[in-house]
Design a protein around this motif. Structure first.
Motif, PDB file in Angstrom:
ATOM      1  N   VAL A  69      62.261  34.249   3.627  1.00 32.39           N
ATOM      2  CA  VAL A  69      61.459  33.374   4.733  1.00 32.39           C
ATOM      3  C   VAL A  69      61.430  31.928   4.167  1.00 32.39           C
ATOM      4  CG1 VAL A  69      59.133  33.092   5.573  1.00 32.39           C
ATOM      5  CG2 VAL A  69      59.914  35.444   4.964  1.00 32.39           C
ATOM      6  N   ASP A  70      61.666  30.978   4.793  1.00 30.81           N
ATOM      7  CA  ASP A  70      61.481  29.674   4.255  1.00 30.81           C
ATOM      8  C   ASP A  70      60.274  28.888   5.111  1.00 30.81           C
ATOM      9  OD1 ASP A  70      61.855  27.188   2.988  1.00 30.81           O
ATOM     10  OD2 ASP A  70      63.050  26.532   4.473  1.00 30.81           O
ATOM     11  N   VAL A  71      59.395  28.785   4.395  1.00 31.06           N
ATOM     12  CA  VAL A  71      57.935  28.243   4.856  1.00 31.06           C
ATOM     13  C   VAL A  71      58.104  26.590   5.162  1.00 31.06           C
ATOM     14  CG1 VAL A  71      56.574  30.135   3.917  1.00 31.06           C
ATOM     15  CG2 VAL A  71      56.871  28.040   2.562  1.00 31.06           C
ATOM     16  N   THR A 110      63.341  34.496   8.447  1.00 32.27           N
ATOM     17  CA  THR A 110      62.185  33.634   9.153  1.00 32.27           C
ATOM     18  C   THR A 110      62.145  32.331   8.780  1.00 32.27           C
ATOM     19  OG1 THR A 110      60.941  35.957   9.271  1.00 32.27           O
ATOM     20  CG2 THR A 110      59.607  33.885   9.714  1.00 32.27           C
ATOM     21  N   ILE A 111      61.638  31.544   9.589  1.00 36.42           N
ATOM     22  CA  ILE A 111      61.199  30.064   9.060  1.00 36.42           C
ATOM     23  C   ILE A 111      60.242  29.421   9.736  1.00 36.42           C
ATOM     24  CG2 ILE A 111      63.882  29.634   8.509  1.00 36.42           C
ATOM     25  CD1 ILE A 111      64.199  28.153  10.820  1.00 36.42           C
ATOM     26  N   LEU A 112      59.467  28.593   9.083  1.00 33.98           N
ATOM     27  CA  LEU A 112      58.277  28.029   9.558  1.00 33.98           C
ATOM     28  C   LEU A 112      58.447  26.403   9.488  1.00 33.98           C
ATOM     29  CD1 LEU A 112      55.488  29.640   7.414  1.00 33.98           C
ATOM     30  CD2 LEU A 112      56.443  30.395   9.589  1.00 33.98           C
ATOM     31  N   CYS A 135      56.004  30.135  -4.212  1.00 32.91           N
ATOM     32  CA  CYS A 135      57.295  30.422  -3.553  1.00 32.91           C
ATOM     33  C   CYS A 135      58.228  29.352  -3.469  1.00 32.91           C
ATOM     34  CB  CYS A 135      56.948  30.489  -2.180  1.00 32.91           C
ATOM     35  SG  CYS A 135      56.063  29.596  -1.099  1.00 32.91           S
ATOM     36  N   ILE A 136      59.425  29.501  -3.167  1.00 31.18           N
ATOM     37  CA  ILE A 136      60.646  28.433  -3.146  1.00 31.18           C
ATOM     38  C   ILE A 136      60.612  28.140  -1.616  1.00 31.18           C
ATOM     39  CG2 ILE A 136      63.036  27.955  -3.488  1.00 31.18           C
ATOM     40  CD1 ILE A 136      61.807  28.847  -5.964  1.00 31.18           C
ATOM     41  N   ALA A 137      60.840  27.006  -1.312  1.00 32.92           N
ATOM     42  CA  ALA A 137      60.656  26.539  -0.052  1.00 32.92           C
ATOM     43  C   ALA A 137      61.871  25.436  -0.026  1.00 32.92           C
ATOM     44  CB  ALA A 137      59.520  26.033   0.652  1.00 32.92           C
TER      45      ALA A 137
END
Ligand code: NCD
Ligand code: ZN
Length: 352
Positions: free
Chosen positions: A10-12, A41-43, A223-225
């Motif tokens: 997931v990238d936020v 999933t990405i934001l 987290c890592i983004a």
């Protein structure tokens, strides 16, 4: 070949440029880059043209995502100087509120205290307020989070002192989480000088002291983004290069290379790039039939060309990494294999 299976990442923090700047990226190209990088999933960030600051623009953007995204997408609402009354409406269909307190790409920015207070007082949650807040602005939003009891998520922490302050805030029980980007973990101000416009982003690349500090204090990072911020080569080579670099397709290989170097473990990667992002942004648990397969032994050199992102370049070109995404399965369907994206536009789901 040593293939391991990881949950979909997931990238936020992704910039997809819809609406308005689709020559840089759109849902189809940005989500193809996501899949190639192992993200399911990405934001998406709201500093688009126009910015995503009204329910109408949010609805239009969601409809475009529904029709064209190849992986799951959540969309942030943006805080503007005149939209605090719309926040309860925007909260229904966004993954969070994004507030820019510091200089960024585009006009979305709030530095007036009264307006900031209004936003902190009005945002209904339960999704967090994600903030671009560097140095003194960070102290400011930590104060606002404590006073208004709002969950805040600090975007792209780049300095040792900032991470130390976040650590102290966490020890005090403040509802704060934070992300760091691969570029702030792997590049420093010397690289910025070497890379010219391709090393320019907000926050900028920092000193080696700060870069090393992010690794030393990694246990305080949630987290890592990627802060995937695509701009074309022509824009980067213009007299006014916009800040930002693409990152979706290189984040996991860089982090896997750090595992190989003994700097973190596979289970930390799963926590930092899948479990924690889902927890912080209240995303659905990863489905049993969604996973990625990674060849942890693959050694390759990051190329100049051949990317899924419309940006079409990488600041990491020439770097040797160990670890490569081989296959991505989304809800039982093979959507990426052998460097080819098979996912049809529209097979992604819009979250919220
Ligand atoms: C981002 C962009 O291009 O939208 N650029 C960047 O340098 N990170 C904006 C941002 O994340 O602040
Ligand atoms: Zn960003």
């Amino acid at each position: 070949m040593t293939t391991i299976r990881l949950p979909g990442l997931v990238d936020v923090h992704t910039h997809l440029r819809v609406p308005g700047q689709t020559h840089k990226e759109d849902f189809a190209s940005g989500t193809a880059a996501a899949l190639a990088g192992g993200f399911t999933t990405i934001l998406a960030m709201p500093n688009t043209q126009p910015p995503i600051t009204t329910p109408e623009i949010l609805d239009l953007t969601r409809a475009e995502a529904q029709a064209t995204a190849r992986c799951d997408v959540g969309i942030f609402a943006g805080a503007a100087i005149n939209n605090s009354h719309l926040l309860p409406l925007l909260a229904h269909h966004s993954c969070g509120l994004k507030i820019y307190l510091d200089q960024t790409f585009g006009p979305l920015r709030i530095n007036d205290l009264a307006t900031l207070m209004e936003h902190f007082a009005t945002w209904p949650g339960p999704q967090p307020i994600a903030v671009h807040a560097e140095e003194n602005s960070l102290a400011q939003v930590l104060g606002l989070a404590a006073i208004y009891q709002q969950k805040i998520h600090i975007c792209h922490v780049s300095r040792r002192a900032e991470l130390e302050l976040i650590a102290r805030a966490k020890e005090r029980g403040l509802p704060v989480t934070c992300e760091v980007t691969p570029h702030h973990l792997f590049l420093n101000s010397d690289d910025a000088a070497r890379l010219g416009p391709y090393g320019q982003m907000r926050p900028p690349l920092q000193s080696e002291y700060d870069r090393a500090g992010l690794w030393e204090l990694l246990h305080f990072v949630d987290c890592i983004a990627t802060d995937h911020a695509p701009h074309t080569r022509a824009e980067k080579e213009s007299s006014t290069p916009p800040p930002g670099i693409p990152g979706l397709e290189t984040a996991l290989p860089l982090m896997l290379t750090a595992v190989d170097a003994g700097k973190l473990t596979f289970s930390q990667i799963i926590e930092l790039m899948s479990t924690a992002p889902r927890r912080i942004f209240n995303l659905p648990a990863v489905e049993e039939n969604t996973w990625i397969e990674v060849d942890t032994g693959a050694i390759w050199s990051i190329p100049q060309f051949g990317w899924q992102t419309r940006a079409g370049w990488s600041s990491f070109a020439g770097r040797t990494v160990r670890g490569r995404v081989e296959r991505v399965i989304l809800r039982g369907v093979e959507v990426y294999a052998q460097q080819i994206v098979m996912a049809a536009p529209g097979c992604g789901e819009v979250l919220f």
